[in-house]
Motif scaffolding. Structure first.
Motif, PDB file in Angstrom:
ATOM      1  N   THR A 117      -0.153  -1.614  16.279  1.00 37.84           N
ATOM      2  CA  THR A 117       0.946  -0.672  16.491  1.00 37.84           C
ATOM      3  C   THR A 117       0.451   0.336  17.359  1.00 37.84           C
ATOM      4  N   GLY A 118      -0.636   0.872  17.350  1.00 37.62           N
ATOM      5  CA  GLY A 118      -1.311   1.969  18.015  1.00 37.62           C
ATOM      6  C   GLY A 118      -1.137   2.993  17.265  1.00 37.62           C
ATOM      7  N   ARG A 119      -0.696   3.121  16.072  1.00 40.73           N
ATOM      8  CA  ARG A 119      -0.278   4.205  15.100  1.00 40.73           C
ATOM      9  C   ARG A 119      -1.188   4.475  13.738  1.00 40.73           C
ATOM     10  N   GLU A 120      -1.520   5.471  13.373  1.00 47.28           N
ATOM     11  CA  GLU A 120      -2.212   5.753  12.368  1.00 47.28           C
ATOM     12  C   GLU A 120      -1.133   5.678  11.064  1.00 47.28           C
ATOM     13  N   LEU A 121      -1.408   4.933  10.147  1.00 50.60           N
ATOM     14  CA  LEU A 121      -0.214   4.813   9.202  1.00 50.60           C
ATOM     15  C   LEU A 121      -0.430   5.310   7.917  1.00 50.60           C
TER      16      LEU A 121
ATOM     17  N   GLY B 109      -6.901   7.410  -3.087  1.00 47.28           N
ATOM     18  CA  GLY B 109      -5.702   6.850  -2.534  1.00 47.28           C
ATOM     19  C   GLY B 109      -5.599   7.331  -1.064  1.00 47.28           C
ATOM     20  N   VAL B 110      -4.308   7.143  -0.627  1.00 48.19           N
ATOM     21  CA  VAL B 110      -4.240   7.255   0.784  1.00 48.19           C
ATOM     22  C   VAL B 110      -2.539   8.087   0.822  1.00 48.19           C
ATOM     23  N   GLU B 111      -2.373   8.791   1.987  1.00 48.93           N
ATOM     24  CA  GLU B 111      -1.060   9.572   2.167  1.00 48.93           C
ATOM     25  C   GLU B 111      -0.594   8.781   3.654  1.00 48.93           C
ATOM     26  N   PRO B 112       0.603   8.356   3.052  1.00 52.32           N
ATOM     27  CA  PRO B 112       1.399   7.792   4.411  1.00 52.32           C
ATOM     28  C   PRO B 112       1.697   8.667   5.436  1.00 52.32           C
ATOM     29  N   THR B 113       1.486   8.391   6.607  1.00 48.33           N
ATOM     30  CA  THR B 113       1.951   9.167   7.785  1.00 48.33           C
ATOM     31  C   THR B 113       3.490   9.187   8.009  1.00 48.33           C
ATOM     32  N   PRO B 114       4.153  10.178   8.729  1.00 45.39           N
ATOM     33  CA  PRO B 114       5.420   9.924   8.875  1.00 45.39           C
ATOM     34  C   PRO B 114       5.991   8.654   9.534  1.00 45.39           C
ATOM     35  N   HIS B 115       5.207   7.915  10.497  1.00 49.80           N
ATOM     36  CA  HIS B 115       5.405   6.714  11.236  1.00 49.80           C
ATOM     37  C   HIS B 115       5.220   5.724   9.971  1.00 49.80           C
ATOM     38  N   ALA B 116       4.568   5.926   8.888  1.00 50.12           N
ATOM     39  CA  ALA B 116       4.373   4.901   7.860  1.00 50.12           C
ATOM     40  C   ALA B 116       5.796   5.014   7.107  1.00 50.12           C
ATOM     41  N   HIS B 117       6.041   5.937   6.779  1.00 48.46           N
ATOM     42  CA  HIS B 117       7.442   6.209   6.107  1.00 48.46           C
ATOM     43  C   HIS B 117       8.833   5.659   6.833  1.00 48.46           C
TER      44      HIS B 117
ATOM     45  N   VAL C 156       0.782  -1.003   0.086  1.00 45.66           N
ATOM     46  CA  VAL C 156       0.176  -0.089   0.046  1.00 45.66           C
ATOM     47  C   VAL C 156       0.832   1.132  -0.080  1.00 45.66           C
ATOM     48  N   HIS C 157       1.843   1.212   0.827  1.00 47.47           N
ATOM     49  CA  HIS C 157       2.809   2.422   0.882  1.00 47.47           C
ATOM     50  C   HIS C 157       3.318   2.684  -0.399  1.00 47.47           C
ATOM     51  N   ARG C 158       3.718   1.669  -1.232  1.00 47.33           N
ATOM     52  CA  ARG C 158       4.331   1.826  -2.679  1.00 47.33           C
ATOM     53  C   ARG C 158       3.420   2.105  -3.580  1.00 47.33           C
ATOM     54  N   ALA C 159       2.125   1.813  -3.653  1.00 48.48           N
ATOM     55  CA  ALA C 159       1.055   1.798  -4.482  1.00 48.48           C
ATOM     56  C   ALA C 159       0.462   3.068  -4.386  1.00 48.48           C
ATOM     57  N   GLY C 160       0.277   3.719  -3.263  1.00 48.26           N
ATOM     58  CA  GLY C 160      -0.536   4.854  -2.879  1.00 48.26           C
ATOM     59  C   GLY C 160      -1.983   4.786  -2.852  1.00 48.26           C
TER      60      GLY C 160
ATOM     61  N   ALA D  59      -4.973  -0.181  -5.454  1.00 48.63           N
ATOM     62  CA  ALA D  59      -3.938  -0.377  -6.609  1.00 48.63           C
ATOM     63  C   ALA D  59      -3.253  -1.672  -5.954  1.00 48.63           C
ATOM     64  N   ALA D  60      -3.136  -1.639  -4.539  1.00 50.02           N
ATOM     65  CA  ALA D  60      -2.385  -2.555  -3.819  1.00 50.02           C
ATOM     66  C   ALA D  60      -2.871  -4.020  -3.979  1.00 50.02           C
ATOM     67  N   ALA D  61      -4.023  -4.119  -4.045  1.00 48.53           N
ATOM     68  CA  ALA D  61      -4.978  -5.387  -3.781  1.00 48.53           C
ATOM     69  C   ALA D  61      -4.536  -6.476  -4.953  1.00 48.53           C
ATOM     70  N   PRO D  62      -4.388  -5.976  -6.334  1.00 42.77           N
ATOM     71  CA  PRO D  62      -4.084  -7.067  -7.335  1.00 42.77           C
ATOM     72  C   PRO D  62      -2.666  -7.303  -7.288  1.00 42.77           C
ATOM     73  N   ARG D  63      -1.729  -6.435  -6.846  1.00 41.92           N
ATOM     74  CA  ARG D  63      -0.533  -7.077  -6.862  1.00 41.92           C
ATOM     75  C   ARG D  63      -0.406  -7.978  -5.532  1.00 41.92           C
TER      76      ARG D  63
END
Length: 322
Positions: free
Chosen positions: A65-69, A76-84, A34-38, A42-46
């Motif tokens: 994790t107790g974190r929003e990722l 799409g989605v925007e990764p948080t700093p924790h996700a990066h 998901v992080h790579r596909a955005g 888009a991540a699902a078929p991969r």
């Protein structure tokens, strides 16, 4: 004590918050996709999963994790700093693990995409030795933005783009500089040359622009992007001409100009053979020709396929002479 996988062990610290001991490797793989596909879609078929399953797995990892990722957006989605940070820790171990899992199996075809003219004139001839050595290619052509979006969805391993992709999800590096030249058939070139000035450079440029007002302009787009850029960067003035002939692509521009339809601005790589043979003539040789940088973009994780690495390295090597 249960042995940890390298990927889980490498990701134990996330922005000060450790991952739980029972972190599921599948959840981490889904997160990285998901992080790579955005986007979840888009991540699902991969991953071979449905979009709701991807969403559920990301929610489960966020709970663990107790974190929003990811911040959910309309598209799409925007990764948080924790996700990066987590992605930086996971990418190396997970890609290495994927390579180990694929070891011993047949290498997959390399999915390569870029501008059609460049693919035909430069790229495919350069890759002939690899094809003869067993590399399989699946080649697609198109405009940069659609191709990069398809790469984010996992459809391409390598894309040659005429602009650097936005964001940090796709790694890119300059590949080559493409030179643009102002050309016409020898017949039109003779007429333009007869009216050109032998005076100073500014005067000669003004005379050339004036002479070209009587020559039909051939282009692949109504807004004349390449020709306008040439006029702005070389002549320092706006282009006032309108297209006499509009065709679907640069190959068609080359064909029309070579047949005597008028003049245009083309990549040197596309028309070099015609210039060398005299079928086309240069109308102008500026001290500094306008250049456009080509970028080689690679899908994250694509280098787990050794043939992707071979194609990438081959293109980097031959592009030095383009």
């Amino acid at each position: 004590m249960k042995e940890q996988t390298p990927a889980v062990a490498a990701a134990r610290s996330l922005g000060g918050g450790p991952l739980p001991q029972h972190a599921d490797l599948n959840l981490l793989r889904t997160f990285l996709a998901v992080h790579r596909a955005g986007s979840f879609t888009a991540a699902a078929p991969r991953l071979g999963l449905s979009q709701p399953t991807v969403t559920a797995q990301i929610r489960a990892l966020e709970q663990q994790t107790g974190r929003e990722l990811f911040v959910r957006l309309p598209r799409g989605v925007e990764p948080t700093p924790h996700a990066h940070e987590l992605a930086a820790r996971l990418s190396g171990p997970l890609d290495a693990l994927a390579a180990l899992e694929d070891a011993g199996t047949a290498t997959a075809p390399v999915h390569l995409a870029g501008p059609s003219e460049l693919l035909c004139v430069r790229v495919l001839p350069a890759l002939v030795p690899l094809v003869a050595d067993g590399v399989e290619l699946r080649v697609a052509q198109g405009l940069p933005e659609p191709l990069l979006e398809e790469m984010r969805a996992g459809r391409h391993d390598l894309v040659i783009a005429t602009r650097r992709p936005r964001g940090r999800a796709l790694a890119s590096a300059p590949l080559a500089d493409e030179e643009y030249v102002l050309v016409a058939s020898p017949g039109w070139a003779g007429q333009v040359g007869a009216g050109a000035s032998d005076g100073d450079a500014d005067g000669a440029a003004a005379d050339l622009c004036a002479a070209l007002r009587g020559v039909p302009l051939v282009t692949y787009a109504e807004d004349l992007p390449i020709v306008r850029r040439y006029w702005r960067s070389v002549f320092g003035r706006p282009l006032t001409a309108r297209a006499a002939v509009t065709v679907p692509n640069l190959y068609a521009v080359l064909s029309a100009v070579n047949s005597g339809a008028g003049y245009s601005v083309l990549p040197r790589s596309l028309c070099q053979e015609h210039l060398a043979s005299g079928r086309l003539a240069l109308l102008h040789e500026p001290p500094e020709a306008p250049l456009n940088t080509l970028f080689l973009v690679q899908r994250p994780g694509a280098d787990s396929n050794p043939d992707v690495v071979r194609v990438r390295d081959r293109l980097r090597a031959v592009a030095r002479d383009w």
